[in-house]
Design a protein around this motif. Sequence first.
Motif, PDB file in Angstrom:
ATOM      1  N   MET A  52      -8.984  -1.277  -6.977  1.00  0.00           N
ATOM      2  CA  MET A  52      -8.624  -0.227  -7.940  1.00  0.00           C
ATOM      3  C   MET A  52      -8.514  -0.823  -9.337  1.00  0.00           C
ATOM      4  O   MET A  52      -8.144  -1.972  -9.499  1.00  0.00           O
TER       5      MET A  52
ATOM      6  N   PHE B 246      -5.077  -1.134   4.863  1.00  0.00           N
ATOM      7  CA  PHE B 246      -3.787  -0.675   4.336  1.00  0.00           C
ATOM      8  C   PHE B 246      -2.594  -1.299   5.064  1.00  0.00           C
ATOM      9  O   PHE B 246      -1.500  -0.743   5.057  1.00  0.00           O
TER      10      PHE B 246
ATOM     11  N   VAL C 230      -9.601  -2.599  -0.429  1.00  0.00           N
ATOM     12  CA  VAL C 230      -9.240  -1.625  -1.458  1.00  0.00           C
ATOM     13  C   VAL C 230      -9.334  -2.287  -2.830  1.00  0.00           C
ATOM     14  O   VAL C 230      -8.811  -3.365  -3.051  1.00  0.00           O
TER      15      VAL C 230
ATOM     16  N   ARG D 138      -3.833   3.949  -1.386  1.00  0.00           N
ATOM     17  CA  ARG D 138      -4.161   3.001  -2.463  1.00  0.00           C
ATOM     18  C   ARG D 138      -3.288   1.759  -2.379  1.00  0.00           C
ATOM     19  O   ARG D 138      -2.318   1.721  -1.630  1.00  0.00           O
ATOM     20  N   GLN D 139      -3.688   0.784  -3.162  1.00  0.00           N
ATOM     21  CA  GLN D 139      -2.816  -0.373  -3.374  1.00  0.00           C
ATOM     22  C   GLN D 139      -1.813   0.010  -4.457  1.00  0.00           C
ATOM     23  O   GLN D 139      -2.114   0.835  -5.313  1.00  0.00           O
TER      24      GLN D 139
ATOM     25  N   SER E 133      -7.644  -7.194   1.088  1.00  0.00           N
ATOM     26  CA  SER E 133      -8.006  -5.839   1.511  1.00  0.00           C
ATOM     27  C   SER E 133      -9.323  -5.425   0.861  1.00  0.00           C
ATOM     28  O   SER E 133      -9.736  -5.983  -0.158  1.00  0.00           O
TER      29      SER E 133
ATOM     30  N   TYR F  45       0.831  -1.210   0.000  1.00  0.00           N
ATOM     31  CA  TYR F  45       0.000   0.000   0.000  1.00  0.00           C
ATOM     32  C   TYR F  45       0.858   1.249   0.000  1.00  0.00           C
ATOM     33  O   TYR F  45       2.016   1.232   0.414  1.00  0.00           O
TER      34      TYR F  45
ATOM     35  N   TYR G 257      -4.824   9.912  -2.667  1.00  0.00           N
ATOM     36  CA  TYR G 257      -5.624   9.008  -1.844  1.00  0.00           C
ATOM     37  C   TYR G 257      -4.770   7.774  -1.559  1.00  0.00           C
ATOM     38  O   TYR G 257      -3.887   7.416  -2.339  1.00  0.00           O
TER      39      TYR G 257
END
Lengths: 304, 209
Positions: free
Chosen positions: B163, A185, B161, A137-138, B159, A126, A135
Motif C-alpha cells: 500500500m 493478513f 499486501v 489492509r496493512q 506479506s 493488519y 478493504y
Amino acid sequence: MKTYNLKPFYSDDEIKAREGEFLDESDYDMVISEDCDAYDENGDPLFFFRKNKIPTELCKKAYKVLRHAATPTNNRGAAGGIINDETMQAFNIGDVGKLGVRAIRSDGTLSNTRRANTVNSGIVGYFDRTARFPYCRQTAWYEKNFQMFADAYPYISYINKLFKEACPDRYEKQKAVAEKTNKDFIIGDTSFTTITVNKNFRTALHVDANDYEEGLGNLAVLEAGKYEGGYTVMPKYRVAFDVRSGDVCFFNVHQYHANTEIKAKLAYERISVVCYYRKNMHKCLDAEGELQRAKNRTAGQKLN
Amino acid sequence: MNDFEVNMVQIGSIKPYETNPRDNKKSVDKVVDSIKQYGWRVPIVVDENSVILAGHTRYKAAQILGLESVPVHMADNLTDEQKTAFRIMDNKAQDFSEWDKDLLTVELKKLADLDFDMAMTGFSFDEIEKLTQDLLDFEEPQEIITDQEFEKLDDIQSSNVRMVNLFLNQESEPYFQEMIMALRERWSKENLTDAVFEAVQRCYNDENL
C-alpha cells in the motif's frame, strides 16, 4: 502454581456504568505478580499470568522497535477516558458525548468521526474492512516499518508460544481461525493479525472490541526507566495484575479493565503490547483480491 | 562592602512596593513549598522605610504560610534611583542564567535515586521527563531469561499486501480528485489506483516531463 476461582463483586451493569473512569487502589484487593491461572464464576478463563518468561534479548530488541509504533491518536474511545478540557479545546465541537466528541467540519456539517482524548497508541499488522477503508489492509505503521518490525517479530512469536502453552484450548481455536485466514493478513506464523501498542497510556475503564471471542487477549509490557503502578485492574473481580518486562498476561479482554496511575520520578516508557486476532479478518480475500475490491470500490458496497 | 545584617522582623512591619513590575503569581506556590521544605535561606531586602526591594514572592509566600516574622536585610544606603534599578536588576539578572542540561540531568537523577520528592526541585514532571529523555534505556528484569532458538528467529515473511498512502489536506485533496478524475477519463482508467500508477509510470518513462 496457584489457581484462583474468582467471584464477581459487582454486576456487569454496575461496572459498565463506570466506563471511561480511571481506577485506583480502591478498585482491587489483590495484585497478581506471579504465575497463576484464574477462572470466573462460570469456570471460564479470566486470566493466565506468566512471570518473566519472555527472553530478555527479545524484549530488548522489541522495545527498540515498538516504542516508535505508539503515536498520539484520538481513536481509542473509552480507553482514553471521559472527555477532558484539552479535547474540548482541540476541536470545533459540534456534539459532545461522555467518551467522544464530533467536530464541525469546515463546511459546517458534523463529522462522522467520533474523537476521544489524545493518547499514545498505534496499530501494527493488519486491519479488516471498515467503512473508511472498505478493504483489508496493512496498517500505515506496519507498511512503513516492516523491515524494522522484523526485529520485534521474535518477541511476538514468543508471546504466541506462551499463549499455546498457557491456554492450549483457546490457542487452538484462535490458531485454527488464523490458519483459515489468508496468510497475507497474518503476522508471521502466529495466531495474531494485529498488535496494539500503547506508550505511557493509562487506560480508563473499557473493554476491547473486535478481537476473536473464542481466543484470548493478552498483554505484555516493555519498559525503560523506572516507574511504579500501571497495574491492569479488573474491577468486577477486584483483582489487578502487574505486568512488567518479560511477563505476559492472557486475559478475557471482554471484561472491563483499566490501568492504575503510572508514577515515575524521571523519564520512563511503559510500552504495552496487545496481540490479537481481529474477528473479521477471516473474511479477507488474498492481497490481490482485496486490491481489486479497493480499485472497484463503489458507494454503499457491503463491507463483508 | 557594607555589613550584611539580617534580622527577624514582624511581617506586618514591611510593605510591598506598590508598582513592583514583576508578576510573581505563578511562582508563589513554589516558594511556599521551598520555605516549607528547606526553611528560610534568603532574606527579604527592604529599604529604610521597610518597603520591599527584593523578595516580593517570599513575602507573599510568608503570608500564605501565616508566618508572623520573616528574615529581613535593610539596605538603607541606596538612592531612590538605585532602589528602582535594583528592583529591576534583581529580577533581570536571572534572565542571563541558563541550565547546563547535562549537569542538571545528573543532579535530578541523583535525587531520583534517593527517592526524593522531585516536585521539591520546582520542576514539573513534564519538564523533568523532557530533560531526562536521554537516560531512557530498556530496563532489564532482575532475572535474565534466554532462549537461543527464538533469539535466532528471523523468518517473518513479507506479506503480499502493498500500500502507498497519500497524505493530502483540505486544499490539495479536492484538487487531487479533480486531476485524477480528468486523468482517469483521458486514460480510460476505471479506478484511482490504476490512474495513479499510470501517471507515475508515464513520468518515470518520460524524462522530458
